[in-house]
Scaffold this active site. Structure first.
Site: not given
Ligand code: NAD
Length: 392
Positions: A48, A140, A235
């Site tokens: 990701g 995600a 959440y």
């Molecule tokens: P994002 O949507 O920006 O990034 C998701 C990444 O996953 C991207 O690189 C996408 O290409 C990749 N992806 C999705 N499906 C895929 C697949 N099937 N195969 C390969 N790659 C795939 O998301 P984010 O907000 O950076 O979230 C990343 C993690 O951080 C998650 O676990 C999320 O729960 C956690 N998180 C997010 C937040 C927030 O507020 N955004 C806060 C705390 C934790």
């Protein structure tokens, strides 16, 4: 092509290649300016890797610690007539900038949940990296195809037990309304755990272990959000929270294996709420984040993805100091968000917030600015009237 933002609901369907490259460069500049502490990872796998927290993890690893990075993402390439997705452009820019620094950076654009992705990544590690010493799990996704049964599971964002009615902000119409979310069925809870829980993280680490491509002292982490009372109903104590609980189970299982064989470790890392493509899809989060930004910016404690991940890797995992852990052994860099002074103020504003005053009470302007930047729009240095080739 002249590329402008086209927003549909909570997603922008276009992305600007020059703007995305600028976004990546700004994050690199931050890391270079801050510097990093301790001896960091040398060969990093980021699952990701193209946007949000995963991209920031790749940037801190490469431009902070000089690490080789291998990434997996699921992004839309550009064509002559359609722009690629933001993650596509971010990754092209990241790879160019890494190459200019002489850093190895390779990316697979494929379904990380599949067996093929695991096989291809392992072959690539064997051919070009030897072994990896950090594996970041930052996927995600709204769905996952189980690689062994081919069943497709969809995640849902619903409360558990009883219906929940909360204020929400429609980011398109800027209206503050109430949304009622019906409780999830057991099948929906189970499916969400299948998609966003720890099973795939375990499958990755098991495959890497079996292939002999994990280095001594290897670390792995998966990211989570916990939040407090304001966000718990949708959440922390909802379907996605159940899935995230499953990460704790997976962390224990992976950690036991890594500790025994490599003196390694697996931990869940808790990050703060901020604007990413994933969080903008969660009902209630845009209003919460807009209020949170207002309060934390006023306090001088506001942070984005790159600040959070810089703190996580340089301030925690590789600092050489004791980790900031909670009772479950998770690493916490979200504590400023959860401070009572912040939560109480966000809650006070939350109760006052209406369509009429949301622009003053919250930092929705900041939210929107950051949202557009995710897609490469709104950078002062970029000429958005210029004709650009979408195929980079
Ligand atoms: P994002 O949507 O920006 O990034 C998701 C990444 O996953 C991207 O690189 C996408 O290409 C990749 N992806 C999705 N499906 C895929 C697949 N099937 N195969 C390969 N790659 C795939 O998301 P984010 O907000 O950076 O979230 C990343 C993690 O951080 C998650 O676990 C999320 O729960 C956690 N998180 C997010 C937040 C927030 O507020 N955004 C806060 C705390 C934790």
């Amino acid at each position: 092509m002249i590329i402008k933002p086209k927003v549909r609901g909570f997603i922008c369907t276009t992305a600007h290649p020059t703007g995305c490259a600028t976004n990546v460069q700004e994050q690199i500049d931050y890391v270079v300016q801050q510097g990093v502490a301790g001896t960091g990872p040398k060969n990093v796998l980021v699952l990701g890797c193209s946007t949000g927290y995963g991209l920031a993890s790749r940037i801190v690893s490469a431009f902070g610690y000089g690490a080789n990075t291998l990434g997996v993402m699921f992004e839309k390439p550009a064509t002559e007539t359609k722009t690629g997705s933001a993650g596509w452009y971010n990754t092209r820019a990241f790879e160019d900038k890494a190459a200019a620094k002489g850093l190895y950076a390779k990316t697979f654009n494929m379904d990380a949940f599949s067996n093929e992705a695991k096989e291809d990544v392992i072959a690539e590690i064997k051919a070009h990296m030897g072994k990896v010493d950090l594996v970041v799990y930052s996927l995600a996704s709204p769905r996952r195809k189980d690689p062994n049964s081919d069943t497709v599971y969809n995640s849902t964002l619903k409360p558990i037990g009883e219906a929940v009615t909360r204020k929400t902000l429609n980011t398109d119409t800027k209206q503050v309304t109430e949304v009622t979310l019906e409780p999830a069925s057991q099948a929906e809870i189970d499916a969400t755990v299948k998609v966003m829980g720890g099973e795939d993280w375990e499958l990755w680490l098991n495959a890497l272990d079996a292939a002999g491509v994990l280095a001594d002292n290897v670390k792995t982490t998966a990211y989570t959000y916990i939040g407090k009372e304001l966000t718990w109903p949708i959440y922390g104590k909802a379907t996605i929270g159940k899935a995230k609980e499953d990460l704790d189970r997976a962390a224990k299982a992976i950690n036991a294996n890594l500790a025994e064989k490599y003196q390694g470790s697996a931990r869940v890392s808790v990050l703060k709420a901020l604007v990413t493509q994933a969080s903008s899809a969660i009902p209630v989060m845009p209003l919460y984040i807009s209020l949170l930004y207002k309060v934390m910016k006023a306090q001088g404690t506001h942070e984005g993805c790159i600040e959070q991940i810089h703190q996580l890797l340089s301030g925690e995992y590789y600092s050489g100091n004791a980790l900031t852990l909670d009772d479950h052994g998770r690493v916490r860099v979200d504590l400023k968000e959860l401070d009572d002074s912040v939560q109480n103020e966000v809650e006070r504003l939350w109760h006052q917030c209406t369509t009429e005053n949301v622009m003053e009470l919250s930092d929705f302007a900041g939210y929107q600015e950051e949202f557009f930047k995710l897609f490469g729009f709104g950078f002062a240095s970029v000429d958005y009237e210029a004709d650009v080739n979408p195929v980079v």
